[in-house]
Design a protein around this motif. Structure first.
Motif: not given
Ligand code: 13P
Ligand code: SF4
Length: 345
Positions: A48, A50, A65, A87-88, A138, A152-153, A200, A225, A250-251, A299
């Motif tokens: 990921h 992060y 994600s 969870f991922m 999540n 997801t975001s 966040h 978030e 999102s990221t 993470m």
């Molecule tokens: P993304 O879905 O943007 O990767 O963010 C997920 C996240 O906050 C994981 O902790």
């Protein structure tokens, strides 16, 4: 077996101490060994955005994600090494139950996923019979099993927009992402669970306002978030920061936006691991964290030592009981089918 013996002998040379893996560092030798061990067992390494920079750099795929779920679903390899939070890895297992899914440290949880249990969701559903449940990815597998569509975001807005406007929606567990989705879809019949991610939520409006004031020419990337997402939009709405320089993303969406950014400086409101991929994607831009203490301890449990141990000792394996996985699969499957790959705004 000869190959396995050779593996352990080579690994021992970069392992510090009799108890195993303490002190392992991310040297070029470590990276070569990680890649060799992964190839040897036909594994793919997903990380990921992060994750620690050295983990991102050794991975086969780095992403958000949604992107990582899609890759996990289609990976031809027998084993998925998930460098992210639990969870991922669980989501990857739900999508590919026949594969071995390993997470280098199973203690890597998520405060947001912990903010709602399956029992709480069952009670909430009972209060709103007929409502459709949209859960952020999540969440635990048990919560996903009670969910109609995951998101997801990067595709939450598309997911909610795809639902019959007359149907009530229960959106969980993130209150700030929920508020963002409600703002963009204009949906009134959407109830939002008041959960949050401690990392966040901790990036607050005051910090954001101060950074925006002292960097008037910068662009602003904000993860939905964040507790400060509303402040960012308020700044833009009040004309204190140009609206076209505020992006809620999102990221994965941040990476695409970085490649397209015109400013020389970008303020980033999300977990600090994100800065590594952003700097790689757009080396000419100065990326600064809005809050440089916004680091997710979960993470960061995926260390070079943990990843080496994972490959050498085959741990920690992720299991989801078959009935829960079967019930969760359709909601996750719908998630990966909806929305664009980059995602944002
Ligand atoms: P993304 O879905 O943007 O990767 O963010 C997920 C996240 O906050 C994981 O902790
Ligand atoms: Fe969970 Fe927040 Fe960490 Fe993401 S940053 S894994 S939402 S605790």
């Amino acid at each position: 077996m000869a190959a396995l013996g050779a593996t352990i002998a080579l690994s021992e040379r970069i392992v510090d101490g009799p108890s195993g893996f303490a002190g392992v560092e991310a040297t070029p030798e470590w990276a070569a060994e990680i890649k060799r061990l992964a190839r040897e067992r036909n594994a793919t390494i997903l990380a990921h955005n992060y994750q620690l920079p050295e983990i991102q750099d050794v991975a086969d795929h780095v992403g958000d994600s949604l992107a990582l779920s899609r890759i996990a679903a289609e990976a031809p390899e027998d084993t998925i090494i998930f460098c992210g939070v639990h969870f991922m890895a669980e989501t990857a297992k739900i999508l590919s139950p026949e594969k071995t899914v390993l997470i280098p440290d199973q203690r890597a949880g998520c405060s947001l996923a912990d903010s709602i249990t399956a029992e709480q969701l069952a009670e909430w559903k009972a209060e709103h019979p007929g409502a459709l449940v949209v859960s952020y990815v999540n969440t635990t597998a048990a919560v996903k099993a009670l969910t109609d569509i995951c998101c997801t975001s990067s595709n939450a807005v598309d997911v909610v927009a795809s639902i019959d406007p007359d149907r009530e929606v229960l959106f969980l567990p993130d209150q700030f992402l929920g508020a963002h989705v409600k703002r963009l879809t204009g949906r009134e019949n959407m109830h939002i669970w008041m959960g949050e991610c401690h990392v966040h939520a901790g990036i607050n409006g005051d910090e954001l306002n101060e950074q925006a004031r002292t960097h008037p020419d910068a662009e602003l990337f904000v993860h939905p978030e964040c507790g400060c997402a509303t402040s960012a939009l308020y700044l833009a709405g009040a004309g204190e920061f140009p609206a076209d320089r505020v992006h809620i993303l999102s990221t994965g969406g941040m990476i695409d936006a970085a490649k397209a950014a015109k400013s020389k400086q970008v303020l980033v409101a999300t977990e600090v691991g994100m800065l590594h991929q952003l700097r790689k994607a757009a080396p000419g831009i100065d990326f600064q964290a809005v809050n440089d203490r916004a680091s997710c301890a979960y993470m960061k449990m995926i260390t070079p030592a943990a990843l080496l141990r994972c490959l050498v000792e085959n741990r920690d394996e992720v299991h989801v009981d078959l009935e829960t996985a079967a019930r969760a699969k359709s909601s996750v499957q719908r998630m990966i089918e909806i929305g664009n790959p980059g995602g944002g705004e």
